[in-house]
Design an enzyme around this catalytic site. Sequence first.
Site, PDB file in Angstrom:
ATOM      1  N   GLY A  69      27.175 -17.446  14.691  1.00 20.34           N
ATOM      2  CA  GLY A  69      27.329 -16.711  15.940  1.00 20.34           C
ATOM      3  C   GLY A  69      26.223 -17.042  16.926  1.00 20.34           C
ATOM      4  O   GLY A  69      25.081 -17.294  16.543  1.00 20.34           O
ATOM      5  N   THR A  86      19.603 -14.361  14.365  1.00 19.57           N
ATOM      6  CA  THR A  86      20.720 -13.462  14.101  1.00 19.57           C
ATOM      7  C   THR A  86      20.402 -12.093  14.668  1.00 19.57           C
ATOM      8  O   THR A  86      19.280 -11.603  14.530  1.00 19.57           O
ATOM      9  CB  THR A  86      21.047 -13.308  12.602  1.00 19.57           C
ATOM     10  OG1 THR A  86      22.016 -12.266  12.436  1.00 19.57           O
ATOM     11  CG2 THR A  86      19.824 -12.959  11.773  1.00 19.57           C
ATOM     12  N   ASP A 129      21.551  -9.473  13.451  1.00 18.66           N
ATOM     13  CA  ASP A 129      21.437  -8.584  12.291  1.00 18.66           C
ATOM     14  C   ASP A 129      20.022  -8.545  11.722  1.00 18.66           C
ATOM     15  O   ASP A 129      19.693  -7.639  10.947  1.00 18.66           O
ATOM     16  CB  ASP A 129      22.392  -9.036  11.183  1.00 18.66           C
ATOM     17  CG  ASP A 129      23.851  -8.918  11.578  1.00 18.66           C
ATOM     18  OD1 ASP A 129      24.141  -8.225  12.573  1.00 18.66           O
ATOM     19  OD2 ASP A 129      24.700  -9.511  10.889  1.00 18.66           O
ATOM     20  N   GLY A 177      26.400  -5.629  11.562  1.00 26.87           N
ATOM     21  CA  GLY A 177      25.630  -5.342  10.355  1.00 26.87           C
ATOM     22  C   GLY A 177      26.535  -5.264   9.150  1.00 26.87           C
ATOM     23  O   GLY A 177      26.808  -4.182   8.643  1.00 26.87           O
ATOM     24  N   ARG A 178      27.005  -6.405   8.689  1.00 30.95           N
ATOM     25  CA  ARG A 178      27.928  -6.453   7.547  1.00 30.95           C
ATOM     26  C   ARG A 178      27.244  -5.989   6.272  1.00 30.95           C
ATOM     27  O   ARG A 178      27.782  -5.173   5.527  1.00 30.95           O
ATOM     28  CB  ARG A 178      28.460  -7.883   7.377  1.00 30.95           C
ATOM     29  CG  ARG A 178      29.205  -8.136   6.083  1.00 30.95           C
ATOM     30  CD  ARG A 178      29.660  -9.567   5.992  1.00 30.95           C
ATOM     31  NE  ARG A 178      30.737  -9.826   6.914  1.00 30.95           N
ATOM     32  CZ  ARG A 178      32.026  -9.642   6.632  1.00 30.95           C
ATOM     33  NH1 ARG A 178      32.376  -9.200   5.443  1.00 30.95           N
ATOM     34  NH2 ARG A 178      32.942  -9.899   7.520  1.00 30.95           N
ATOM     35  N   GLU A 186      28.631  -2.113  10.816  1.00 29.67           N
ATOM     36  CA  GLU A 186      30.017  -2.443  10.481  1.00 29.67           C
ATOM     37  C   GLU A 186      30.284  -2.363   8.982  1.00 29.67           C
ATOM     38  O   GLU A 186      31.421  -2.152   8.556  1.00 29.67           O
ATOM     39  CB  GLU A 186      30.383  -3.831  11.002  1.00 29.67           C
ATOM     40  CG  GLU A 186      29.571  -4.962  10.396  1.00 29.67           C
ATOM     41  CD  GLU A 186      29.944  -6.313  10.961  1.00 29.67           C
ATOM     42  OE1 GLU A 186      31.153  -6.653  10.965  1.00 29.67           O
ATOM     43  OE2 GLU A 186      29.034  -7.048  11.391  1.00 29.67           O
ATOM     44  N   ARG A 209      34.757   9.858  20.564  1.00 30.13           N
ATOM     45  CA  ARG A 209      35.032   8.645  21.331  1.00 30.13           C
ATOM     46  C   ARG A 209      34.386   7.480  20.601  1.00 30.13           C
ATOM     47  O   ARG A 209      33.187   7.480  20.345  1.00 30.13           O
ATOM     48  CB  ARG A 209      34.475   8.740  22.746  1.00 30.13           C
ATOM     49  CG  ARG A 209      34.659   7.470  23.576  1.00 30.13           C
ATOM     50  CD  ARG A 209      36.094   7.326  24.065  1.00 30.13           C
ATOM     51  NE  ARG A 209      36.364   8.277  25.131  1.00 30.13           N
ATOM     52  CZ  ARG A 209      37.518   8.911  25.279  1.00 30.13           C
ATOM     53  NH1 ARG A 209      38.497   8.718  24.414  1.00 30.13           N
ATOM     54  NH2 ARG A 209      37.716   9.757  26.280  1.00 30.13           N
ATOM     55  N   ARG A 261      25.755 -10.262  22.014  1.00 30.52           N
ATOM     56  CA  ARG A 261      25.542 -11.708  21.965  1.00 30.52           C
ATOM     57  C   ARG A 261      25.458 -12.331  23.349  1.00 30.52           C
ATOM     58  O   ARG A 261      24.977 -13.446  23.505  1.00 30.52           O
ATOM     59  CB  ARG A 261      26.704 -12.398  21.233  1.00 30.52           C
ATOM     60  CG  ARG A 261      26.846 -12.079  19.776  1.00 30.52           C
ATOM     61  CD  ARG A 261      27.781 -13.101  19.142  1.00 30.52           C
ATOM     62  NE  ARG A 261      28.113 -12.791  17.774  1.00 30.52           N
ATOM     63  CZ  ARG A 261      27.339 -13.027  16.724  1.00 30.52           C
ATOM     64  NH1 ARG A 261      26.138 -13.550  16.907  1.00 30.52           N
ATOM     65  NH2 ARG A 261      27.736 -12.738  15.509  1.00 30.52           N
TER      66      ARG A 261
END
Length: 400
Positions: A13, A171, A173, A216-217, A269, A312, A321
């Site tokens: 990414g 990254t 992250d 944030g996997r 995430e 919401r 990014r």
Amino acid sequence: MAAKHIGILTGGGDVPGLNAAIKSVCTEAVLRGWLRPGTSEPSVTGILRGWKGAVHMSKEPPAAGERPWTLPLTLDSVRAVDRTGGTFLHSSRTRPDRIALGDLPARLARREKELPRVKGREDLFDVTDEVILNLKALGIDALVAIGGDDTLGYAHTLSERGFPVVGIPKTMDNDVRGTEYAIGFKTALSRADEFINRQRTHLGSHEMVGVFRIFGRNAGFTSLGTAMAISDIRSVIPEHAFDLERLCDVVKADREANRSRYAMVIASEGAMWKGGRLEETGPADAYGHRKKADVGQQLAGEITRRTGLATRVQEITYDLRSGDPDALDKMVATTFGAMAVDLLAKGEADRMVCIEGGSYATAALPDPALGARTVDVASCYDTERFRPVFSGRLGRPVFF
């Protein structure tokens, strides 16, 4: 022997700050007198589209209609790139040691029977030896790879096969193993802070709970870092399966205590509550990653169901990014680029420039078998308050 001709690529990414690192490598090459023969230009070749370019590139000119895979870098071509985000070398998520037939260049696809297969996966090929041949054919002495765990993990593989590689971590992250900081992290936090603070007027107007999903996997650094900047937001992270009922109670109390009648939660995430499950969808990419279901939508639904409060959901993902890097990311990226050339000048490889103990340092390229760096929950995360731990920070890194 010190490198004289450097190849450079960006993988995975994009993040703000990549172009600053590329420019810095070129500038340092010129300062060391590493010039293309007969010119005053840096002896640096940009490899386009990350590891995909390393697979496809050739010393032969591209066929009619084919895009080039390399770009000789000049002082003019990099003069102003550090002011902008993204990567002008482009990127991909290709992994040359696990590549499908359809992703091979035609010249390799024609030789598929000769190419080594991945153990247990007859549909995937390992073309690392071809990548090394491509690099040597272009006269490249060493490679600078800029990327996250996946990109640098393959850089480690390439280095183990004998080709000199130096890594620069990037990254949002901030989960690259071996460094406390990666290019793009600070800009991501600034963007998240600005985005969330703009939503306060909307949430307060409608007396809602704002649920923000962020990258944030496997690691919660971006979620937790944002919560360090925003004092009234709760954070949930992948490293800790949280108590959903407790979170709902805390969010409800936050809203009741707020005279504008709103509350906020930011979720990595990969975060999930105890007993919950986050489904993965779609095909896996070259590094085995599948898309995760939207935890923001799931969490918002549970908050509404358990508390009766309106919610919401907002995504803060690809916006982080985009755009230009902030001052800190430009400073770090430029320094990392110069450090990478320093390593190559010393003939050192299989190394990554990094920040350790708050200082610039170097480390081994991350071993992909070890996985991503993760938040130390015990020292950094208050699991009852869903907040960062601010006490006991003396002597600890600014960025975890």
